[in-house]
Scaffold this active site. Structure first.
Site, PDB file in Angstrom:
ATOM      1  NE  ARG A  23     -20.104  54.144 -14.974  1.00  0.00           N
ATOM      2  CZ  ARG A  23     -20.328  52.876 -14.362  1.00  0.00           C
ATOM      3  NH1 ARG A  23     -18.283  53.208 -13.899  1.00  0.00           N
ATOM      4  NH2 ARG A  23     -20.783  52.462 -13.475  1.00  0.00           N
TER       5      ARG A  23
ATOM      6  NE  ARG B 266     -24.173  51.684 -11.430  1.00  0.00           N
ATOM      7  CZ  ARG B 266     -23.756  52.933 -11.075  1.00  0.00           C
ATOM      8  NH1 ARG B 266     -24.765  54.375 -11.042  1.00  0.00           N
ATOM      9  NH2 ARG B 266     -22.479  52.601 -10.674  1.00  0.00           N
TER      10      ARG B 266
ATOM     11  NE  ARG C 199     -21.552  44.897 -10.884  1.00  0.00           N
ATOM     12  CZ  ARG C 199     -21.319  45.690 -10.992  1.00  0.00           C
ATOM     13  NH1 ARG C 199     -19.927  45.295 -11.609  1.00  0.00           N
ATOM     14  NH2 ARG C 199     -21.215  46.685 -10.550  1.00  0.00           N
TER      15      ARG C 199
ATOM     16  CE  LYS D 272     -17.186  47.200  -6.923  1.00  0.00           C
ATOM     17  NZ  LYS D 272     -18.318  48.155  -6.968  1.00  0.00           N
TER      18      LYS D 272
ATOM     19  NE  ARG E 158     -18.710  56.750 -11.299  1.00  0.00           N
ATOM     20  CZ  ARG E 158     -18.770  55.497 -10.854  1.00  0.00           C
ATOM     21  NH1 ARG E 158     -18.010  54.845  -9.913  1.00  0.00           N
ATOM     22  NH2 ARG E 158     -19.624  54.502 -10.623  1.00  0.00           N
TER      23      ARG E 158
HETATM   24  P1  ADP Z   1     -20.202  50.245 -10.796  1.00  0.00           P
HETATM   25  O1  ADP Z   1     -20.159  51.455 -10.665  1.00  0.00           O
HETATM   26  O2  ADP Z   1     -21.677  50.711 -10.260  1.00  0.00           O
HETATM   27  O3  ADP Z   1     -19.867  49.256  -9.896  1.00  0.00           O
HETATM   28  P2  ADP Z   1     -19.051  48.738 -12.815  1.00  0.00           P
HETATM   29  O4  ADP Z   1     -18.287  50.372 -13.578  1.00  0.00           O
HETATM   30  O5  ADP Z   1     -18.034  47.871 -11.971  1.00  0.00           O
HETATM   31  O6  ADP Z   1     -20.120  50.188 -11.893  1.00  0.00           O
HETATM   32  O7  ADP Z   1     -20.080  48.268 -13.893  1.00  0.00           O
HETATM   33  C1  ADP Z   1     -21.111  49.301 -14.761  1.00  0.00           C
HETATM   34  C2  ADP Z   1     -21.846  48.462 -15.300  1.00  0.00           C
HETATM   35  O8  ADP Z   1     -21.407  46.902 -15.945  1.00  0.00           O
HETATM   36  C3  ADP Z   1     -22.689  47.363 -14.362  1.00  0.00           C
HETATM   37  O9  ADP Z   1     -24.808  48.277 -14.047  1.00  0.00           O
HETATM   38  C4  ADP Z   1     -23.519  46.386 -15.381  1.00  0.00           C
HETATM   39  O10 ADP Z   1     -24.484  46.414 -16.506  1.00  0.00           O
HETATM   40  C5  ADP Z   1     -22.002  45.712 -16.266  1.00  0.00           C
HETATM   41  N1  ADP Z   1     -21.734  45.054 -15.250  1.00  0.00           N
HETATM   42  C6  ADP Z   1     -20.240  45.143 -14.822  1.00  0.00           C
HETATM   43  N2  ADP Z   1     -20.301  43.983 -14.375  1.00  0.00           N
HETATM   44  C7  ADP Z   1     -20.635  42.755 -13.981  1.00  0.00           C
HETATM   45  C8  ADP Z   1     -20.424  41.573 -13.849  1.00  0.00           C
HETATM   46  N3  ADP Z   1     -20.079  41.660 -13.393  1.00  0.00           N
HETATM   47  N4  ADP Z   1     -22.126  41.087 -14.384  1.00  0.00           N
HETATM   48  C9  ADP Z   1     -23.377  41.358 -14.252  1.00  0.00           C
HETATM   49  N5  ADP Z   1     -22.965  43.237 -15.197  1.00  0.00           N
HETATM   50  C10 ADP Z   1     -21.562  43.029 -14.850  1.00  0.00           C
END
Ligand code: ADP
Length: 189
Positions: A133, A145, A88, A14, A127
């Site tokens: 991270r 996750r 989400r 994404k 990654r």
């Molecule tokens: P990923 O690579 O897992 O898609 P993101 O960078 O989008 O990771 O998000 C990292 C973390 O931030 C998620 O695992 C969650 O804990 C939190 N997070 C991000 N967006 C949301 C959301 N819309 N609702 C709840 N938690 C979120």
């Protein structure tokens, strides 16, 4: 306004594809994950968000929705927005619909990147070598996750399918191939 929800499991690409869509269509890119990571690390809000994200759990809806809305309001003149990592949960999707309706607009399309689980795990482990991270570094957290995605997030695609806005995109291939698939789906709108 062009309001694109870019959807898919962790590691689906994404972030990478958002950068391309952003320049091609002149959109604002909002990643809730990036917004959480950019908070002042000493703030209570950052500590709270990190207590969930470091374990691979979702940050609670009320906090996430507030953060997202504040971020959108920073860009009053946007031609359109790419929502990356939001919504989400179904509650977040409903909140986004209500928020956009108040602004006189709505979600244009949900583009859902489809990638098999094995491929996601391989990508996230790769990654981890560069992202720094904590949620990328541990296979148990990666699995959490993915499970959270399957249980809480995947139903959001059904929410948009019900509105005839879901477009599923094969997320395996070269970065260019996948971009082309996304452009074709957007240009159909
Ligand atoms: P990923 O690579 O897992 O898609 P993101 O960078 O989008 O990771 O998000 C990292 C973390 O931030 C998620 O695992 C969650 O804990 C939190 N997070 C991000 N967006 C949301 C959301 N819309 N609702 C709840 N938690 C979120």
């Amino acid at each position: 306004m062009l309001n694109i929800v870019l959807f898919g499991p962790p590691g689906a690409g994404k972030g990478t594809q958002s950068e391309r869509l952003k320049s091609k269509y002149g959109l604002v890119h909002i990643s809730t994950g990036d917004v959480f990571r950019a908070l002042d690390p000493e703030s209570d809000l950052a500590k709270l968000a990190k207590s969930y994200s470091d374990k691979g759990n979702l940050v609670p809806d009320d906090i996430t929705i507030e953060i997202l809305e504040a971020e959108v309001l920073k860009h009053p003149d946007a031609k359109g927005v790419i929502y990356d990592g939001f919504p989400r949960t179904t509650a977040q999707a409903e909140a986004l619909d209500n928020f956009l309706a108040k602004k006189g607009t709505s979600v244009s399309v949900m583009l859902s990147l489809v990638v098999p689980e094995d491929e996601l795990k391989t990508r996230l482990i790769e990654r981890a070598k560069v992202s720094g991270r904590p949620d990328d570094a541990d296979p148990e957290i990666i699995q959490n996750r993915i499970n959270t995605y399957n249980n809480s997030t995947a139903p959001v695609a059904e929410f948009y399918r019900g509105q005839n806005k879901l477009s599923e995109i094969n997320g395996v291939g070269t970065i260019n191939d996948i971009s082309e698939r996304l452009y074709a789906a957007i240009d159909k709108n």
